[in-house]
Design a protein around this motif. Structure first.
Motif, mmCIF file in Angstrom:
data_model
loop_
_atom_site.group_PDB
_atom_site.id
_atom_site.type_symbol
_atom_site.label_atom_id
_atom_site.label_comp_id
_atom_site.label_asym_id
_atom_site.label_seq_id
_atom_site.Cartn_x
_atom_site.Cartn_y
_atom_site.Cartn_z
ATOM 1 N N ALA A 130 68.688 92.229 23.699
ATOM 2 C CA ALA A 130 67.710 91.530 22.849
ATOM 3 C C ALA A 130 66.379 92.257 22.749
ATOM 4 C CB ALA A 130 67.482 90.109 23.367
ATOM 5 N N GLY A 131 66.132 93.176 23.649
ATOM 6 C CA GLY A 131 64.874 93.900 23.607
ATOM 7 C C GLY A 131 63.705 93.127 24.192
ATOM 8 N N ILE A 132 63.994 92.079 24.932
ATOM 9 C CA ILE A 132 62.944 91.313 25.603
ATOM 10 C C ILE A 132 63.307 91.179 27.075
ATOM 11 C CG2 ILE A 132 62.120 89.996 23.611
ATOM 12 C CD1 ILE A 132 63.862 87.658 24.584
ATOM 13 N N ASP A 133 62.290 91.238 27.913
ATOM 14 C CA ASP A 133 62.512 91.062 29.345
ATOM 15 C C ASP A 133 61.982 89.728 29.833
ATOM 16 O OD1 ASP A 133 63.770 93.537 29.877
ATOM 17 O OD2 ASP A 133 61.819 94.533 29.790
ATOM 18 N N LYS A 134 61.001 89.188 29.101
ATOM 19 C CA LYS A 134 60.358 87.960 29.540
ATOM 20 C C LYS A 134 59.838 87.200 28.326
ATOM 21 C CE LYS A 134 57.146 86.450 33.062
ATOM 22 N NZ LYS A 134 56.181 86.807 34.069
ATOM 23 N N MET A 135 59.864 85.877 28.412
ATOM 24 C CA MET A 135 59.265 85.018 27.403
ATOM 25 C C MET A 135 58.326 84.052 28.111
ATOM 26 S SD MET A 135 62.517 84.054 24.928
ATOM 27 C CE MET A 135 61.548 83.319 23.603
ATOM 28 N N SER A 136 57.231 83.720 27.455
ATOM 29 C CA SER A 136 56.331 82.693 27.992
ATOM 30 C C SER A 136 56.891 81.316 27.612
ATOM 31 C CB SER A 136 54.931 82.858 27.412
ATOM 32 O OG SER A 136 54.933 82.523 26.033
ATOM 33 N N LYS A 137 56.372 80.301 28.240
ATOM 34 C CA LYS A 137 56.776 78.934 27.902
ATOM 35 C C LYS A 137 56.498 78.662 26.429
ATOM 36 C CE LYS A 137 56.236 74.111 29.258
ATOM 37 N NZ LYS A 137 55.656 73.165 30.221
ATOM 38 N N ASP A 138 55.335 79.078 25.948
ATOM 39 C CA ASP A 138 54.992 78.863 24.539
ATOM 40 C C ASP A 138 55.962 79.580 23.601
ATOM 41 O OD1 ASP A 138 52.872 77.180 25.074
ATOM 42 O OD2 ASP A 138 51.358 78.758 24.949
ATOM 43 N N GLU A 139 56.364 80.784 23.952
ATOM 44 C CA GLU A 139 57.329 81.513 23.106
ATOM 45 C C GLU A 139 58.658 80.778 23.043
ATOM 46 O OE1 GLU A 139 56.112 86.200 23.484
ATOM 47 O OE2 GLU A 139 57.004 85.246 25.253
ATOM 48 N N VAL A 140 59.132 80.283 24.186
ATOM 49 C CA VAL A 140 60.394 79.531 24.211
ATOM 50 C C VAL A 140 60.262 78.275 23.360
ATOM 51 C CG1 VAL A 140 62.028 78.256 25.673
ATOM 52 C CG2 VAL A 140 61.076 80.441 26.475
ATOM 53 N N ILE A 141 59.173 77.532 23.552
ATOM 54 C CA ILE A 141 58.949 76.311 22.774
ATOM 55 C C ILE A 141 58.924 76.626 21.284
ATOM 56 C CG2 ILE A 141 57.234 74.528 22.212
ATOM 57 C CD1 ILE A 141 56.430 74.608 25.215
ATOM 58 N N ASN A 142 58.205 77.661 20.896
ATOM 59 C CA ASN A 142 58.087 78.001 19.475
ATOM 60 C C ASN A 142 59.424 78.382 18.856
ATOM 61 O OD1 ASN A 142 55.371 77.404 19.340
ATOM 62 N ND2 ASN A 142 54.736 79.501 19.814
ATOM 63 N N VAL A 143 60.277 79.054 19.603
ATOM 64 C CA VAL A 143 61.609 79.388 19.082
ATOM 65 C C VAL A 143 62.447 78.112 18.963
ATOM 66 C CG1 VAL A 143 63.792 80.544 19.621
ATOM 67 C CG2 VAL A 143 61.631 81.797 19.822
ATOM 68 N N TYR A 144 62.463 77.298 20.011
ATOM 69 C CA TYR A 144 63.296 76.087 19.997
ATOM 70 C C TYR A 144 62.809 75.022 19.027
ATOM 71 C CZ TYR A 144 66.951 77.145 23.248
ATOM 72 O OH TYR A 144 68.075 77.680 23.807
ATOM 73 N N MET A 145 61.522 75.027 18.706
ATOM 74 C CA MET A 145 60.993 74.043 17.767
ATOM 75 C C MET A 145 60.913 74.608 16.350
ATOM 76 S SD MET A 145 60.856 71.545 19.786
ATOM 77 C CE MET A 145 60.045 70.246 18.895
ATOM 78 N N GLY A 146 61.441 75.795 16.142
ATOM 79 C CA GLY A 146 61.520 76.380 14.810
ATOM 80 C C GLY A 146 60.221 76.951 14.287
ATOM 81 N N ARG A 147 59.229 77.083 15.128
ATOM 82 C CA ARG A 147 57.941 77.611 14.688
ATOM 83 C C ARG A 147 57.948 79.132 14.607
ATOM 84 N NH1 ARG A 147 55.565 74.172 19.250
ATOM 85 N NH2 ARG A 147 55.843 72.097 18.394
ATOM 86 N N ASN A 148 58.810 79.749 15.376
ATOM 87 C CA ASN A 148 58.934 81.205 15.378
ATOM 88 C C ASN A 148 60.409 81.542 15.246
ATOM 89 O OD1 ASN A 148 58.626 83.926 15.658
ATOM 90 N ND2 ASN A 148 57.476 83.825 17.565
ATOM 91 N N ARG A 149 60.742 82.323 14.249
ATOM 92 C CA ARG A 149 62.149 82.629 13.991
ATOM 93 C C ARG A 149 62.552 84.004 14.497
ATOM 94 N NH1 ARG A 149 61.272 79.691 8.594
ATOM 95 N NH2 ARG A 149 61.799 77.593 9.236
ATOM 96 N N LYS A 150 61.625 84.699 15.136
ATOM 97 C CA LYS A 150 61.916 86.028 15.672
ATOM 98 C C LYS A 150 61.511 86.099 17.136
ATOM 99 C CE LYS A 150 61.743 88.765 11.490
ATOM 100 N NZ LYS A 150 63.109 89.214 11.425
ATOM 101 N N LEU A 151 62.248 86.906 17.882
ATOM 102 C CA LEU A 151 61.863 87.200 19.256
ATOM 103 C C LEU A 151 60.771 88.252 19.219
ATOM 104 C CD1 LEU A 151 65.441 87.447 20.827
ATOM 105 C CD2 LEU A 151 63.864 85.502 20.914
#
Length: 148
Positions: A37-58
């Motif tokens: 995936a090209g990512i080693d770590k995500m912040s809580k906010d990044e996870v929330i934003n992906v799961y809530m549809g606010r961010n569609r990219k890693l």
């Protein structure tokens, strides 16, 4: 107040207390991603934003494909309680509004942890929340609520 009424009130209070105690959210999950995936770590906010549809990219630029567990439902409820402090009816309502307005669609639903692991191990942008005891070498941990 009669003794019978007092007894009933005490019984109701005990049942309510034990029920709510059994629903306490726990941090027994981790968020995992594909090894490529090209990512080693995500912040809580990044996870929330992906799961809530606010961010569609890693962060790596790959399209995010969040996976929701349908079974056991308690894992899904726990994830949303810990991460966004919301109960499942609130999450369903949130997604109904977004879908109705054409602003997004909810994460892909799978029935089991094994299905989630299989998808994450085969799809570069997939992420999933998994019971920490069930992860394996096919995926990597990118968010751990105990270490955030």
């Amino acid at each position: 107040m009669s003794i019978i009424r007092q007894t009933w009130m005490l019984l109701i209070l005990l049942v309510a207390t034990s029920y709510s105690g059994s629903l306490k959210a726990s941090n027994d999950f981790v968020v995992v991603a594909n090894l490529q995936a090209g990512i080693d770590k995500m912040s809580k906010d990044e996870v929330i934003n992906v799961y809530m549809g606010r961010n569609r990219k890693l962060a790596s630029g790959i399209n995010a494909q969040p996976i929701d567990l349908e079974s056991p439902l308690t894992e899904k409820a726990n994830f949303y309680s810990v991460m966004v402090n919301k109960e499942l009816p609130e999450i369903s309502s949130y997604w109904a509004r977004l879908m109705f307005s054409g602003q997004g669609s909810p994460p892909k639903q799978v029935m089991t942890t094994e299905q989630a692991l299989e998808i994450v191990s085969n799809v570069k942008g997939a992420i999933a929340y998994i019971d920490r005891k069930k992860i394996d070498k096919r995926v990597k941990i990118v968010f751990d609520p105990l270490r955030s």
